[in-house]
Design a protein around this motif. Structure first.
Motif, PDB file in Angstrom:
ATOM      1  N   THR A  72     -30.568 -53.334 -25.740  1.00 45.95           N
ATOM      2  CA  THR A  72     -31.385 -52.249 -26.300  1.00 45.95           C
ATOM      3  C   THR A  72     -32.574 -52.778 -27.088  1.00 45.95           C
ATOM      4  N   GLU A  73     -32.657 -54.088 -27.224  1.00 47.64           N
ATOM      5  CA  GLU A  73     -33.756 -54.766 -27.894  1.00 47.64           C
ATOM      6  C   GLU A  73     -33.827 -56.167 -27.333  1.00 47.64           C
ATOM      7  N   PRO A  74     -34.809 -56.976 -27.690  1.00 46.60           N
ATOM      8  CA  PRO A  74     -34.822 -58.355 -27.214  1.00 46.60           C
ATOM      9  C   PRO A  74     -33.472 -59.012 -27.474  1.00 46.60           C
ATOM     10  N   SER A  75     -32.914 -59.660 -26.468  1.00 46.38           N
ATOM     11  CA  SER A  75     -31.565 -60.219 -26.572  1.00 46.38           C
ATOM     12  C   SER A  75     -31.499 -61.616 -25.968  1.00 46.38           C
ATOM     13  N   ILE A  76     -30.570 -62.418 -26.482  1.00 46.47           N
ATOM     14  CA  ILE A  76     -30.344 -63.768 -25.976  1.00 46.47           C
ATOM     15  C   ILE A  76     -28.942 -63.808 -25.387  1.00 46.47           C
ATOM     16  N   GLY A 104     -35.329 -63.228 -40.589  1.00 48.29           N
ATOM     17  CA  GLY A 104     -36.075 -63.537 -41.794  1.00 48.29           C
ATOM     18  C   GLY A 104     -37.574 -63.392 -41.613  1.00 48.29           C
ATOM     19  N   ARG A 105     -38.038 -63.431 -40.382  1.00 48.11           N
ATOM     20  CA  ARG A 105     -39.463 -63.268 -40.068  1.00 48.11           C
ATOM     21  C   ARG A 105     -39.806 -61.833 -39.679  1.00 48.11           C
ATOM     22  N   GLY A 106     -38.807 -60.969 -39.720  1.00 51.64           N
ATOM     23  CA  GLY A 106     -39.070 -59.561 -39.410  1.00 51.64           C
ATOM     24  C   GLY A 106     -38.808 -59.151 -37.974  1.00 51.64           C
ATOM     25  N   TYR A 107     -38.117 -60.002 -37.198  1.00 52.73           N
ATOM     26  CA  TYR A 107     -37.796 -59.686 -35.802  1.00 52.73           C
ATOM     27  C   TYR A 107     -36.317 -59.326 -35.675  1.00 52.73           C
ATOM     28  N   SER A 108     -36.014 -58.362 -34.826  1.00 50.84           N
ATOM     29  CA  SER A 108     -34.626 -57.992 -34.557  1.00 50.84           C
ATOM     30  C   SER A 108     -34.275 -58.389 -33.130  1.00 50.84           C
ATOM     31  N   VAL A 109     -33.339 -59.328 -33.008  1.00 46.19           N
ATOM     32  CA  VAL A 109     -32.911 -59.849 -31.706  1.00 46.19           C
ATOM     33  C   VAL A 109     -31.387 -59.882 -31.685  1.00 46.19           C
ATOM     34  N   THR A 110     -30.794 -59.529 -30.550  1.00 45.51           N
ATOM     35  CA  THR A 110     -29.343 -59.489 -30.426  1.00 45.51           C
ATOM     36  C   THR A 110     -28.824 -60.665 -29.599  1.00 45.51           C
ATOM     37  N   PRO A 111     -27.891 -61.460 -30.153  1.00 39.17           N
ATOM     38  CA  PRO A 111     -27.247 -62.498 -29.345  1.00 39.17           C
ATOM     39  C   PRO A 111     -26.060 -61.893 -28.591  1.00 39.17           C
ATOM     40  N   ILE A 112     -25.949 -62.198 -27.297  1.00 38.72           N
ATOM     41  CA  ILE A 112     -24.877 -61.661 -26.454  1.00 38.72           C
ATOM     42  C   ILE A 112     -24.097 -62.819 -25.836  1.00 38.72           C
ATOM     43  N   PHE A 113     -22.779 -62.767 -25.977  1.00 41.78           N
ATOM     44  CA  PHE A 113     -21.905 -63.822 -25.446  1.00 41.78           C
ATOM     45  C   PHE A 113     -21.056 -63.225 -24.328  1.00 41.78           C
ATOM     46  N   ILE A 114     -21.261 -63.684 -23.090  1.00 42.58           N
ATOM     47  CA  ILE A 114     -20.486 -63.206 -21.955  1.00 42.58           C
ATOM     48  C   ILE A 114     -19.460 -64.267 -21.576  1.00 42.58           C
ATOM     49  N   SER A 115     -18.183 -63.917 -21.670  1.00 43.67           N
ATOM     50  CA  SER A 115     -17.123 -64.886 -21.393  1.00 43.67           C
ATOM     51  C   SER A 115     -16.878 -65.026 -19.895  1.00 43.67           C
ATOM     52  N   THR A 174     -25.202 -74.009 -19.169  1.00 40.26           N
ATOM     53  CA  THR A 174     -25.346 -73.820 -20.620  1.00 40.26           C
ATOM     54  C   THR A 174     -26.704 -73.267 -21.049  1.00 40.26           C
ATOM     55  N   GLN A 175     -27.450 -72.691 -20.140  1.00 35.54           N
ATOM     56  CA  GLN A 175     -28.728 -72.097 -20.526  1.00 35.54           C
ATOM     57  C   GLN A 175     -28.501 -70.779 -21.279  1.00 35.54           C
ATOM     58  N   SER A 176     -29.441 -70.463 -22.156  1.00 36.29           N
ATOM     59  CA  SER A 176     -29.462 -69.165 -22.834  1.00 36.29           C
ATOM     60  C   SER A 176     -30.659 -68.394 -22.296  1.00 36.29           C
ATOM     61  N   TYR A 177     -30.483 -67.089 -22.108  1.00 35.93           N
ATOM     62  CA  TYR A 177     -31.498 -66.281 -21.426  1.00 35.93           C
ATOM     63  C   TYR A 177     -32.068 -65.206 -22.353  1.00 35.93           C
ATOM     64  N   LEU A 178     -33.384 -65.186 -22.475  1.00 37.96           N
ATOM     65  CA  LEU A 178     -34.059 -64.150 -23.255  1.00 37.96           C
ATOM     66  C   LEU A 178     -34.364 -62.979 -22.329  1.00 37.96           C
ATOM     67  N   VAL A 179     -33.883 -61.800 -22.703  1.00 38.89           N
ATOM     68  CA  VAL A 179     -34.090 -60.601 -21.886  1.00 38.89           C
ATOM     69  C   VAL A 179     -34.616 -59.463 -22.756  1.00 38.89           C
ATOM     70  N   PHE A 180     -35.325 -58.537 -22.107  1.00 39.82           N
ATOM     71  CA  PHE A 180     -35.879 -57.375 -22.786  1.00 39.82           C
ATOM     72  C   PHE A 180     -35.411 -56.096 -22.100  1.00 39.82           C
ATOM     73  N   PRO A 181     -35.290 -55.005 -22.850  1.00 44.24           N
ATOM     74  CA  PRO A 181     -34.951 -53.722 -22.220  1.00 44.24           C
ATOM     75  C   PRO A 181     -35.977 -53.358 -21.159  1.00 44.24           C
ATOM     76  N   LYS A 182     -35.505 -52.854 -20.040  1.00 46.43           N
ATOM     77  CA  LYS A 182     -36.329 -52.406 -18.911  1.00 46.43           C
ATOM     78  C   LYS A 182     -37.019 -53.562 -18.185  1.00 46.43           C
ATOM     79  N   ILE A 183     -37.468 -54.579 -18.908  1.00 44.07           N
ATOM     80  CA  ILE A 183     -38.157 -55.713 -18.279  1.00 44.07           C
ATOM     81  C   ILE A 183     -37.168 -56.688 -17.678  1.00 44.07           C
ATOM     82  N   GLY A 184     -36.105 -57.000 -18.417  1.00 46.65           N
ATOM     83  CA  GLY A 184     -35.119 -57.969 -17.958  1.00 46.65           C
ATOM     84  C   GLY A 184     -35.424 -59.377 -18.431  1.00 46.65           C
ATOM     85  N   PHE A 185     -35.047 -60.354 -17.617  1.00 44.90           N
ATOM     86  CA  PHE A 185     -35.188 -61.765 -17.972  1.00 44.90           C
ATOM     87  C   PHE A 185     -36.654 -62.188 -18.081  1.00 44.90           C
TER      88      PHE A 185
END
Length: 220
Positions: A72-76, A104-115, A174-185
């Motif tokens: 629902t917001e920028p996510s890793i 701390g810089r004013g950004y809201s990002v969600t970390p997501i862990f998929i097992s 072991t890569q981490s992926y930055l994704v955005f709502p509607k846009i995706g990866f």
């Protein structure tokens, strides 16, 4: 050089120049159309559209969710497992630290862990893991088929070494992926990326995303 050969050579030269011009125009247009061009440091064969896609999984509270529910917001996004002895905790802690720096810089990002450990990672196990890592981290699990599908969407790899062993290890990417709502990866990060480097890079992408949204709204 006879006349025919002369004009053939001129024609060939013109074709080469024209071809270079078309190539330059096409590449420039792609760069101009990419709102994240100034932020990218990785290259994905076939384009970023080759990575990411829809999924249906179970969250750490036992609720069935889709990618639209959790992104629902920028996510890793990171694929791992809680019984992992070293890599997953370190990578997840790095992602959580990057998210804290961004906050701390004013950004809201969600970390997501998929097992990728469907046999041992219950919602309760995931909740204990994510709460230890970050109050914002979302843990997801699912059936073997659901996890396989999500893994294939993100072009990740995992293999259970000994399915019959309750203490088995799991090989995984072991890569981490930055994704955005509607846009995706939009970008991936390797293990050697520091929390500060990740925060800087993610901040660049979020700024570009917000700017594009503001531009779109002003144009309406």
């Amino acid at each position: 050089m006879n006349t025919v050969a002369k004009y053939s050579a001129i024609g060939a030269a013109i074709a080469v120049v024209a071809g270079l011009g078309i190539t330059w125009f096409a590449s420039t247009r792609v760069a101009n159309d990419d709102i994240f061009a100034q932020c990218r440091s990785s290259v994905v064969a076939g384009g970023t559209g080759q990575i990411g896609g829809p999924f249906t999984l179970t969250d750490e509270n036992g609720k069935t969710v889709t990618d639209k529910d959790v992104i629902t917001e920028p996510s890793i996004i990171y694929f791992g497992y809680t019984y992992c002895p070293d890599v997953c905790p370190l990578d997840s802690a790095r992602n959580a630290e990057a998210v804290a720096i961004l906050e701390g810089r004013g950004y809201s990002v969600t970390p997501i862990f998929i097992s990728v450990d469907t046999a041992r990672d219950t919602p309760e196990t995931l909740r204990a893991f994510t709460e230890l890592m970050s109050p914002k981290m979302i843990g997801l699990t699912g059936t073997p088929e659901q996890i396989r599908q999500a893994s294939q969407e993100y072009r990740t790899y995992f293999k259970v070494q000994d399915p019959g062993d309750p203490y088995t290890l799991i090989d995984h990417s072991t890569q981490s992926y930055l994704v955005f709502p509607k846009i995706g990866f939009v970008e991936y990060f390797n293990r050697d990326t520091t929390p500060e480097q990740m925060a800087d890079k993610v901040g660049c992408f979020v700024d570009a995303w917000k700017k594009a949204g503001e531009t779109a709204e002003s144009g309406n």
